[in-house]
Every structure is written in structure tokens, then in C-alpha cells.
Design an enzyme around this catalytic site. Structure first.
Site, PDB file in Angstrom:
ATOM      1  N   HIS A   5      -0.827  -9.600  -0.572  1.00  0.00           N
ATOM      2  CA  HIS A   5      -0.227  -9.133  -1.826  1.00  0.00           C
ATOM      3  C   HIS A   5       1.220  -8.757  -1.548  1.00  0.00           C
ATOM      4  O   HIS A   5       1.690  -8.844  -0.412  1.00  0.00           O
ATOM      5  CB  HIS A   5      -1.004  -7.925  -2.351  1.00  0.00           C
ATOM      6  CG  HIS A   5      -1.241  -6.885  -1.288  1.00  0.00           C
ATOM      7  ND1 HIS A   5      -0.307  -5.952  -0.913  1.00  0.00           N
ATOM      8  CD2 HIS A   5      -2.316  -6.681  -0.467  1.00  0.00           C
ATOM      9  CE1 HIS A   5      -0.777  -5.202   0.058  1.00  0.00           C
ATOM     10  NE2 HIS A   5      -2.004  -5.630   0.364  1.00  0.00           N
ATOM     11  N   THR A  42       0.809  -1.223   0.000  1.00  0.00           N
ATOM     12  CA  THR A  42       0.000   0.000   0.000  1.00  0.00           C
ATOM     13  C   THR A  42       0.843   1.275   0.000  1.00  0.00           C
ATOM     14  O   THR A  42       0.622   2.181  -0.809  1.00  0.00           O
ATOM     15  CB  THR A  42      -0.951   0.005   1.205  1.00  0.00           C
ATOM     16  OG1 THR A  42      -1.850  -1.100   1.084  1.00  0.00           O
ATOM     17  CG2 THR A  42      -1.753   1.292   1.276  1.00  0.00           C
TER      18      THR A  42
END
Length: 544
Positions: free
Chosen positions: A485, A76
């Protein structure tokens, strides 16, 4: 031309010139990052979208269908920074959400800043700033170019989703305080919250949504584009016995301070867009003489995406709801700024993997890498090879940090130790590649393939001594359900790159584009300097 005919001609010319001078740039740029959205969601959930949301952006705007992150790790913090700086972590320096800092010998948070104070609550959640991002952003360059007449504001549930896009020169960034349910800020931006933010917080919208029940917005039997609702691959939400609809948040809430629960539902996206609308109206964005910038990041898509996974009914319902949120927001922009007077881009900070056990059950190679036991094995090996010592000082983000002071003190060859450690790690199950840092450091920044992605994600002063890449569909985790991820693979790199509005033609392309191309494209569109570390390229299809 006689005098009689010349006057109407002159009047027409003046009107045309006035129109050109007023419309040679958009009044407002809106950057939308949907945390964890994959390109495939735009196709898979398409039949359930309205005409005014994603379809409006796609059909009336321009979509790069083959947009990718060109580096790893795909997290992120690095994702938001890369979108807005036009360059990867190897340049802007945000190499993870949290990462080890050799100079302070501690793990740091990408936007954490203890020199700042929280504005808007009694917690420490506002001690944030973009000081670890080493380059300017497109938002910075816009403000500097316009002699700070432009306004830039960032809004998200996650602090990093608001702080990094807003940049170093922002007027404000607001994010959600999990301890109070309020939107807060940092002393980096202001001394106190504006009256409109305080007024919004007094509505206690978080408490309102925590008294609601999350049910599918459409009949659940219509959600044929996702797996069964009762799935063994999904994490359970709070005390709930099964990960199935409905979710009665009032019953699931642990205590009055349990505000992070609302962020684990689509209601977090509603809070975000409500704040964005308030900022749009009360800050007069798009009403000034210079182009303004509103940076929005939808965080709940990621928070709940981790828990439920990309094949869940919960994720599908979230995007059906988000489509309606976007449709409503575009109508608000039409009303407040003017249709055709603003430019929007929509993208993501990363994609997401399928839950490994789901893949295994479909007979697809996959797995979970257990970090702790492997690190213990590695420490034992290094001590055996080089003698007892605190050789390994940190292992995080699939990187190994060696004790360089001890290496110099003992007279060990740095390159040799990096290589030996990398070779040992390569024998672990699930590891595809293991590179010593000296190989990455001496690589070509423009190199393609997986190695090129690692090179662009590697910051020489901040990254580790060994970089590890797991096999496809593998990731590091300590739990059997949910997903994450961070990899170099397409499920984590392939994300939407959508442009819409002022200056944007209709169309699409399957040419491969990079996430770092967004900021340079905006620079060319706005006629302003590129961010000072930018390495991306303008998307030329928009200027043909």
C-alpha cells in the site's frame, strides 16, 4: 405547587441532574485501528460476521461509508499519526514508517529513539518514543484538559501502532517484542513493567499459539467471497511448500526466537485483545472521575495481508476471526465499563492493493516498479547533465532527495534540477506523475485531487525534492507475490470510519469524510481542545 407535591418534583430534578453530571461524557473512549482493513471488507465478508462484532458497530452506531485518507503516502506510521492528530503528514511530520532525515543524513524510523531503553526485555525493541510526531494527539489533549486525571494506554503488536496513538503524554504504550514473544515498553513511559504485564508475559501465550495450527474457523468451502486457497499470487509462509490451509505453526517455526511467526497469523490479534482486556481491568480504565482512553491497533491483519493479499482465503478467515474478537471485547466493555458508558471508533491506517500479477491476469493494467535499476539510471542521467558528483543522496518512499549542499556549492539552480529530474523520471514505465518539490511547496493545502493529496503528505523539512506517483495498480516491490500500500488511489485510501456508543446516533452517510476528521469529532464530543495541528473537520452528522 404545594409543599407535598414539590418534594417529589425536587427529588426527581436532583436525580436527573445527578445523572446528567455523571453522564455528560463517556467514561472511556476506545480507539480501534485495524491495520490494512478496507471498507469493502465490511461488505464482502458481511455474511460471515456475527451480530455482536462489526454488525453491532454498524447497525447500532454511525458509519461514514465514504471515508478516505486525504493524503499520500498511505503507510502505517503516517496513518496512525493522522487518525489521532487530526492532520496529515505535512503537519504532524510522520511522513513514512522509515524516512530519510536530511539533518542526520540517515534513514530514521518514525518512532525510533536511541535515547530510550527497552523496558521488559534484553532487546533493543523498546527504544521507541513519539518524539518525531510534531503535534499533539486527541489522547494528549484529553489528558491535558483533565489535568492528567485521564489515563491513556496504547496497545499493538507493532510499536508504531501503540506509540503514535498513545501520544506524548501517555501513561503507557505496549507492543510485541519479536525477539522474546513478550509485550514490552520504553523508558519514555516507565522504569519497569507493571505487575499485571509481567504476569501476562509469564503465561507465554506466544509460545502457546506457536504450538497451534491455523485452520479456517468455518468450513473453507463457505469462503466463497475470496479466491482459491491454492493461489500463485500469495507468498509462502516459512518452509511451507504452498500457501494453503492448514498452517502447522509448530512445524513452520524456524527456532525458539521465531516469534514474528505468530504475528503473521490471526493469533497476533488474540494476543493484542488479551493485553487490551488486561489493561482495561488492571488499570481500571473507565472507573475514574475523568474520561480514559484505550488505543488498540490490530497489526496482524496487515502483516499477513501483505503476504497473502486481499483476495485470499487467509485474509477472509482473519476478518471472520476478528469479528468474533470484537464481539467478545464489546461484551467485556459492557461488563467492565457499562453499556452506553463508552464510545468506540474503528478505522484503519490505510487500505491495500491487489497483487499486480493477479490484476494482469484479469487483463487489468498493473505492474511492479523496480526501484533499484531506475535509481541507477537516474544517477547516470544527473551526472551526465550536471557533471560528476554525489547529487542523489537518497531515494525512498517514492521520493528523491538531492544533495542540496552540493547544489549550492556548484551554483546549480535548485528549482531547475528538481524539474529536470522530475521530467526524466516521468519517462519511466509505470510512473503517472512526477512533481518537483517547488511545485508541491507552493500548492494549496486545500487543493483537491491527486496533487492535493501529495501537498498534504508533504513536509517541507522532511520530504524529498521530487515526489513520484505510480499508475493505478502499480507499486514498488522486489517480489512477484504479495502486496502492499502507500498510493493515492482509492484501494489505499477508502477505509472504514465507524463510531459507536455514548453520544453516537444510529445511521450512516455517503458524504466523503476524511480520516483527519476523527480527532476533531472526538474533541467536539468530549468538549476538549482540538489537537494543536488539527486541520480536519468534525463529522457534523453525529451532532444533528
Amino acid at each position: 405547587m404545594n409543599k407535598k407535591s414539590f418534594l417529589p418534583f425536587l427529588l426527581t430534578l436532583l436525580i436527573a441532574f445527578q445523572g446528567f453530571s455523571q453522564n455528560d461524557k463517556p467514561k472511556l473512549v476506545v480507539g480501534i485501528v485495524v491495520d490494512q482493513i478496507k471498507q469493502e471488507y465490511l461488505y464482502r465478508f458481511s455474511d460471515k460476521f456475527t451480530e455482536g462484532g462489526f454488525h453491532r458497530l454498524i447497525n447500532e452506531g454511525y458509519m461514514m461509508k465514504n471515508g478516505h485518507f486525504n493524503y499520500a503516502p498511505t503507510y502505517t506510521g503516517p496513518g496512525h499519526a493522522s487518525v489521532y492528530t487530526g492532520t496529515p503528514p505535512g503537519v504532524h511530520g510522520v511522513i513514512g514508517n522509515n524516512f530519510f532525515d536530511r539533518f542526520s543524513n540517515e534513514e530514521v524510523y518514525c518512532v525510533g529513539d536511541d535515547t530510550m531503553e527497552t523496558i521488559g526485555s534484553h532487546t533493543d525493541e523498546g527504544k521507541m518514543s513519539p518524539h518525531r510526531m510534531l503535534t499533539t494527539t486527541i489522547t494528549d489533549e484529553l489528558k491535558i484538559f483533565n489535568q492528567f486525571r485521564s489515563k491513556t494506554i496504547g496497545i499493538a503488536i507493532k510499536d508504531r501502532g501503540a506509540v503514535l496513538p498513545a501520544g506524548h503524554t501517555a501513561d503507557a504504550a505496549y507492543w510485541f517484542d519479536y525477539g522474546t514473544g513478550r509485550f514490552i515498553s520504553s523508558s519514555f513511559y516507565m522504569e519497569k513493567l507493571p505487575e499485571w504485564v509481567e504476569k501476562y508475559n509469564k503465561q507465554k501465550r506466544s509460545d502457546y499459539f506457536l504450538n497451534q495450527t491455523w485452520e479456517p474457523v468455518l468450513p473453507i468451502e463457505q469462503y466463497v467471497e475470496s479466491g482459491p486457497d491454492d493461489s500463485p499470487y500469495e507468498a509462502r509462509l516459512r518452509k511451507k511448500d504452498r500457501s494453503t490451509f492448514p498452517y502447522d505453526l509448530k512445524k513452520l517455526r524456524k527456532n525458539k526466537e521465531d516469534y514474528d511467526l505468530v504475528a503473521t497469523t490471526p493469533f497476533g490479534d488474540i494476543l493484542t485483545i488479551e493485553m487490551a482486556k488486561e489493561a482495561l481491568i488492571h488499570e481500571g480504565l473507565g472507573k475514574g472521575e475523568a474520561t480514559d482512553f484505550l488505543a488498540i491497533s490490530f497489526s496482524s491483519t496487515d502483516i499477513l495481508g501483505h503476504a497473502f493479499g486481499p483476495n485470499s482465503k487467509e485474509v477472509q478467515d482473519t476478518y471472520i476471526r476478528l469479528d468474533r474478537i470484537l464481539a467478545d471485547f464489546l461484551e467485556t466493555l459492557d461488563k467492565e465499563v457499562g453499556k452506553g458508558a463508552y464510545t468506540v471508533f474503528l478505522t484503519s491506517d490505510h487500505g491495500v492493493a491487489h497483487v499486480p500479477q493477479f490484476m494482469i491476469d484479469q487483463r487489468v493494467p498493473a505492474g511492479v516498479f523496480r526501484y533499484g535499476p531506475r535509481v541507477q539510471e537516474l544517477v547516470a542521467f544527473i551526472n551526465q547533465k550536471f557533471g560528476e558528483g554525489d547529487w542523489l543522496i537518497n531515494a525512498s518512499n517514492m521520493q528523491v532527495f538531492l544533495n542540496r549542499d552540493l547544489i549550492r556549492e556548484r551554483g546549480v539552480d535548485m528549482y531547475e534540477m528538481q524539474t529536470v529530474v522530475a521530467d526524466y523520471i516521468l519517462d519511466f514505465e509505470g510512473v503517472a506523475y512526477s512533481y518537483p518539490a517547488h511545485i508541491i511547496q507552493n500548492g494549496d493545502f486545500d487543493e483537491g485531487g491527486i496533487k492535493g493529496q501529495l501537498i498534504r503528505g508533504y513536509h517541507q523539512k522532511r520530504s524529498g525534492d521530487v515526489i513520484v506517483v505510480l499508475d493505478p495498480a502499480w507499486f514498488e516491490s522486489g517480489r512477484p507475490t504479495g502486496t502492499t500500500h502507500g498510493s493515492v488511489y482509492t484501494y489505499d485510501t477508502h477505509v472504514p470510519i465507524l463510531f459507536y456508543g455514548w453520544g453516537i446516533p444510529k445511521g450512516s452517510s455517503v458524504r466523503k469524510a476524511s480520516i483527519t476528521d476523527i480527532a476533531p469529532t472526538l474533541s467536539m464530543l468530549l468538549g476538549i481542545p482540538l489537537p494543536n495541528g488539527s486541520t480536519g473537520h468534525p463529522i457534523w452528522e453525529l451532532f444533528e
